[in-house]
Design a protein around this motif. Structure first.
Motif, short mmCIF file in Angstrom:
data_model
loop_
_atom_site.label_atom_id
_atom_site.label_comp_id
_atom_site.label_asym_id
_atom_site.label_seq_id
_atom_site.Cartn_x
_atom_site.Cartn_y
_atom_site.Cartn_z
N PRO A 70 65.97 39.38 -48.81
CA PRO A 70 64.85 40.32 -48.82
C PRO A 70 65.17 41.63 -49.52
O PRO A 70 64.35 42.18 -50.24
N LEU A 71 66.39 42.11 -49.35
CA LEU A 71 66.80 43.35 -50.01
C LEU A 71 66.79 43.18 -51.53
O LEU A 71 66.32 44.05 -52.26
N PHE A 72 67.31 42.06 -52.00
CA PHE A 72 67.29 41.78 -53.43
C PHE A 72 65.86 41.70 -53.96
O PHE A 72 65.53 42.23 -55.01
N THR A 73 65.00 41.03 -53.20
CA THR A 73 63.60 40.88 -53.61
C THR A 73 62.92 42.24 -53.68
O THR A 73 62.21 42.54 -54.65
N ILE A 74 63.14 43.07 -52.67
CA ILE A 74 62.53 44.40 -52.66
C ILE A 74 63.00 45.21 -53.85
O ILE A 74 62.20 45.86 -54.55
N HIS A 75 64.29 45.19 -54.12
CA HIS A 75 64.83 45.97 -55.23
C HIS A 75 64.26 45.49 -56.57
O HIS A 75 63.86 46.30 -57.41
N SER A 76 64.24 44.20 -56.78
CA SER A 76 63.74 43.69 -58.06
C SER A 76 62.25 43.97 -58.22
O SER A 76 61.79 44.30 -59.32
N MET A 77 61.48 43.86 -57.14
CA MET A 77 60.04 44.16 -57.22
C MET A 77 59.81 45.64 -57.50
O MET A 77 58.90 46.01 -58.25
N LYS A 78 60.64 46.50 -56.92
CA LYS A 78 60.52 47.94 -57.18
C LYS A 78 60.77 48.23 -58.65
O LYS A 78 60.03 49.00 -59.27
N GLU A 79 61.79 47.62 -59.20
CA GLU A 79 62.10 47.83 -60.61
C GLU A 79 60.99 47.29 -61.51
O GLU A 79 60.67 47.88 -62.54
N GLN A 80 60.38 46.18 -61.13
CA GLN A 80 59.27 45.63 -61.91
C GLN A 80 58.07 46.58 -61.87
O GLN A 80 57.37 46.74 -62.87
N LEU A 81 57.84 47.21 -60.73
CA LEU A 81 56.68 48.10 -60.59
C LEU A 81 56.79 49.31 -61.50
O LEU A 81 55.77 49.87 -61.92
#
Length: 133
Positions: free
Chosen positions: A25-36
């Motif tokens: 979940p931490l990896f997913t959150i970080h990658s989604m933040k960078e995509q945003l």
């Protein structure tokens, strides 16, 4: 020296898999933040709308409740976010000035003279932050 995942002992492989599962979940959150962050680089409102819809859908489908909450918030403010592409103005300058005023107020703790504080406020626009240490 780095080893290949397949070469690891079964107990180490199991521990690594458990760590990866916990941190997914931490990896997913970080990658989604960078995509945003890419949202603000879109060339027009149509591309931005499509990007935002896709991002929100991906966030809702990620299974991470915090990302789902962010996606719902962004969907609620969709029109305001997309207005940036019609009128590219932000409140960044005002927020920066407010931050400088708050910093000056903290530094001015103990000033005896209110007039001096007022003069410092008028002179605030010429000051720049400097790193200390």
């Amino acid at each position: 020296m780095l080893r290949n995942y397949e070469d690891l002992a079964p107990d180490r492989k199991a521990r690594l898999d458990a760590l990866l599962q916990v941190n997914q979940p931490l990896f997913t959150i970080h990658s989604m933040k960078e995509q945003l962050r890419l949202f603000w680089e879109k060339e027009n409102g149509t591309a931005a709308r499509a990007f935002l819809e896709t991002w929100c859908r991906d966030a809702l489908n990620s299974g991470v409740k915090h990302l789902a909450k962010v996606a719902k918030t962004l969907a609620a403010y969709r029109s305001g976010l997309l207005n940036y592409f019609k009128h590219p103005i932000t409140s960044a300058m005002v927020e920066g000035i407010n931050n400088k005023i708050k910093t000056l107020k903290r530094q001015a703790y103990g000033f005896r003279d209110q007039e001096y504080f007022t003069l410092r406020l008028y002179h605030l626009h010429t000051q720049r932050y400097s790193l200390t240490g």
